[in-house]
Motif scaffolding. Structure first.
Motif, mmCIF file in Angstrom:
data_model
loop_
_atom_site.group_PDB
_atom_site.id
_atom_site.type_symbol
_atom_site.label_atom_id
_atom_site.label_comp_id
_atom_site.label_asym_id
_atom_site.label_seq_id
_atom_site.Cartn_x
_atom_site.Cartn_y
_atom_site.Cartn_z
ATOM 1 N N GLY A 12 87.964 38.151 37.029
ATOM 2 C CA GLY A 12 88.814 38.075 35.854
ATOM 3 C C GLY A 12 90.064 37.277 36.172
ATOM 4 O O GLY A 12 89.991 36.165 36.709
ATOM 5 N N ALA A 13 91.214 37.864 35.885
ATOM 6 C CA ALA A 13 92.484 37.175 36.156
ATOM 7 C C ALA A 13 92.949 37.338 37.599
ATOM 8 O O ALA A 13 93.907 36.690 38.023
ATOM 9 C CB ALA A 13 93.562 37.692 35.206
ATOM 10 N N LEU A 14 92.271 38.203 38.350
ATOM 11 C CA LEU A 14 92.679 38.482 39.732
ATOM 12 C C LEU A 14 92.049 37.485 40.690
ATOM 13 O O LEU A 14 90.825 37.418 40.827
ATOM 14 C CB LEU A 14 92.264 39.905 40.119
ATOM 15 N N GLU A 15 92.892 36.706 41.377
ATOM 16 C CA GLU A 15 92.421 35.771 42.389
ATOM 17 C C GLU A 15 92.451 36.450 43.751
ATOM 18 O O GLU A 15 93.519 36.813 44.252
ATOM 19 C CB GLU A 15 93.295 34.518 42.417
ATOM 20 N N ILE A 46 80.746 36.522 50.683
ATOM 21 C CA ILE A 46 80.432 35.159 50.254
ATOM 22 C C ILE A 46 79.742 34.399 51.382
ATOM 23 O O ILE A 46 78.731 33.723 51.165
ATOM 24 C CB ILE A 46 81.705 34.441 49.773
ATOM 25 N N ILE A 47 80.263 34.514 52.605
ATOM 26 C CA ILE A 47 79.605 33.856 53.742
ATOM 27 C C ILE A 47 78.187 34.392 53.929
ATOM 28 O O ILE A 47 77.261 33.650 54.268
ATOM 29 C CB ILE A 47 80.442 34.030 55.026
ATOM 30 N N GLY A 48 78.020 35.683 53.671
ATOM 31 C CA GLY A 48 76.701 36.301 53.787
ATOM 32 C C GLY A 48 75.797 36.076 52.599
ATOM 33 O O GLY A 48 74.681 36.596 52.562
ATOM 34 N N THR A 49 76.275 35.303 51.623
ATOM 35 C CA THR A 49 75.548 34.941 50.400
ATOM 36 C C THR A 49 75.236 36.139 49.512
ATOM 37 O O THR A 49 74.368 36.067 48.638
ATOM 38 C CB THR A 49 74.246 34.143 50.684
ATOM 39 N N LEU A 50 75.945 37.253 49.711
ATOM 40 C CA LEU A 50 75.773 38.414 48.837
ATOM 41 C C LEU A 50 76.526 38.236 47.524
ATOM 42 O O LEU A 50 76.260 38.930 46.543
ATOM 43 C CB LEU A 50 76.272 39.682 49.545
ATOM 44 N N ASP A 51 77.492 37.326 47.515
ATOM 45 C CA ASP A 51 78.267 37.027 46.317
ATOM 46 C C ASP A 51 78.538 35.524 46.300
ATOM 47 O O ASP A 51 78.617 34.893 47.354
ATOM 48 C CB ASP A 51 79.586 37.810 46.326
ATOM 49 N N ARG A 52 78.654 34.973 45.116
ATOM 50 C CA ARG A 52 78.937 33.550 44.982
ATOM 51 C C ARG A 52 80.423 33.327 44.737
ATOM 52 O O ARG A 52 81.059 34.125 44.038
ATOM 53 C CB ARG A 52 78.127 32.947 43.828
ATOM 54 N N PRO A 53 80.984 32.269 45.286
ATOM 55 C CA PRO A 53 82.402 31.985 45.044
ATOM 56 C C PRO A 53 82.618 31.449 43.633
ATOM 57 O O PRO A 53 81.690 30.934 43.003
ATOM 58 C CB PRO A 53 82.726 30.911 46.082
ATOM 59 N N THR A 54 83.854 31.565 43.155
ATOM 60 C CA THR A 54 84.213 30.940 41.888
ATOM 61 C C THR A 54 84.128 29.423 42.023
ATOM 62 O O THR A 54 83.652 28.723 41.127
ATOM 63 C CB THR A 54 85.630 31.373 41.471
ATOM 64 N N LYS A 55 84.602 28.931 43.155
ATOM 65 C CA LYS A 55 84.391 27.527 43.506
ATOM 66 C C LYS A 55 84.504 27.373 45.010
ATOM 67 O O LYS A 55 85.036 28.246 45.694
ATOM 68 C CB LYS A 55 85.378 26.605 42.786
#
Length: 215
Positions: A12-15, A46-55
Motif C-alpha cells: 500500500g502506502a508503506l514503503e 524477495i531474494i528467495g522468490t517467495l515474494d515479488r518486488p514492487t520494482k
C-alpha cells in the motif's frame, strides 16, 4: 551468484524497501542485521522468490528470476534455494524423514532415490535414530537440523535462513552456527542469514545492516 538491483517493495502506502542493492558471491556467508521492521525478512523473501518486488531485479547465477512465470519460478526455487526458518516449518503429521523428502516429492523424483538421499542427510546431521519421529517428539535443536536437511535435499546453490536461532537455547544456537559453517565447507552453499543473534552473525564473511529499508 546473487545480485539484487534497486529493489523496492511497498505494501500500500508503506514503503518497506527503498532501492536496495546487494551482491553476494558464490560460497559466501552474508548476515543481514537491523532493527525489527527495517525490511530484513522482506528482502530475504524477495531474494528467495517467495515474494515479488514492487520494482527492481534479482539475478541468481545469471538468471533474472522475476522474468519467469509463477510455475517456472516455483520449480526454480525448489531446485536452487533451500530455506531454514525460525520455527522450522515442519509438517506436524509427517516424520522427520518425510519432512526432508518433501522438496523431492514436489519435484516428482523417484521415491527410492529421494528416500535414500534424505536418509543420508539425516545420518550426516546426527539424526539416524530420529528419522521416524514426528516434530512433537523432537527437541528444538533436532527440529532445526531436520529443517537444515530439508533445505539441503535438492542440493541447492543457496541457503536462506530467517532468524534460524531465534527459538533455540544457547547450546543449540552454537550447534546451528557450527552446522552452517560445515554446510558451506562440505556442500559449498552460498548462505544468507537474517538475524538478531550477534554470535550467529559472527560466522558471516560480511555483516550488512539495513536501516529504514536501505543498505
Amino acid at each position: 551468484m546473487i545480485e539484487v538491483k534497486n529493489i523496492w517493495k511497498s505494501f500500500g502506502a508503506l514503503e518497506v524497501l527503498k532501492g536496495v542493492d546487494l551482491k553476494i558471491e558464490k560460497g559466501e556467508i552474508v548476515a543481514i542485521v537491523g532493527k525489527s521492521g527495517a525490511g530484513k525478512t522482506t528482502l530475504l523473501q524477495i531474494i528467495g522468490t517467495l515474494d515479488r518486488p514492487t520494482k527492481g531485479q534479482v539475478m541468481i547465477d545469471g538468471t533474472d528470476v522475476f522474468a519467469m512465470k509463477d510455475r517456472e519460478l516455483a520449480a526454480f526455487r525448489n531446485k536452487h534455494i533451500g530455506f531454514i526458518f525460525q520455527f522450522h516449518q515442519l509438517l506436524p503429521e509427517f516424520t522427520a524423514l518425510e519432512n526432508v523428502c518433501i522438496p523431492a516429492m514436489i519435484a516428482r523424483e523417484k521415491e527410492a532415490e529421494y528416500k535414500s538421499r534424505a536418509e543420508k542427510l539425516l545420518r550426516e546431521l546426527g539424526l539416524a535414530d530420529r528419522m521416524g519421529h514426528k516434530p512433537n517428539e523432537l527437541s528444538g535443536g533436532e527440529k532445526q537440523r531436520v529443517a537444515a536437511a530439508r533445505a539441503l535435499m535438492m542440493s541447492p546453490d543457496i541457503i536462506l535462513a530467517d532468524e534460524p536461532t531465534g527459538s533455540l537455547d544457547t547450546q543449540n544456537k552454537k550447534e546451528l552456527s557450527e552446522l552452517l559453517l560445515r554446510l558451506r565447507k562440505e556442500y559449498g552453499q552460498t548462505i544468507l542469514l537474517v538475524t538478531h543473534d550477534k554470535e550467529l552473525a559472527g560466522i558471516a564473511d560480511r555483516v550488512i545492516e539495513i536501516k529504514d529499508g536501505k543498505m
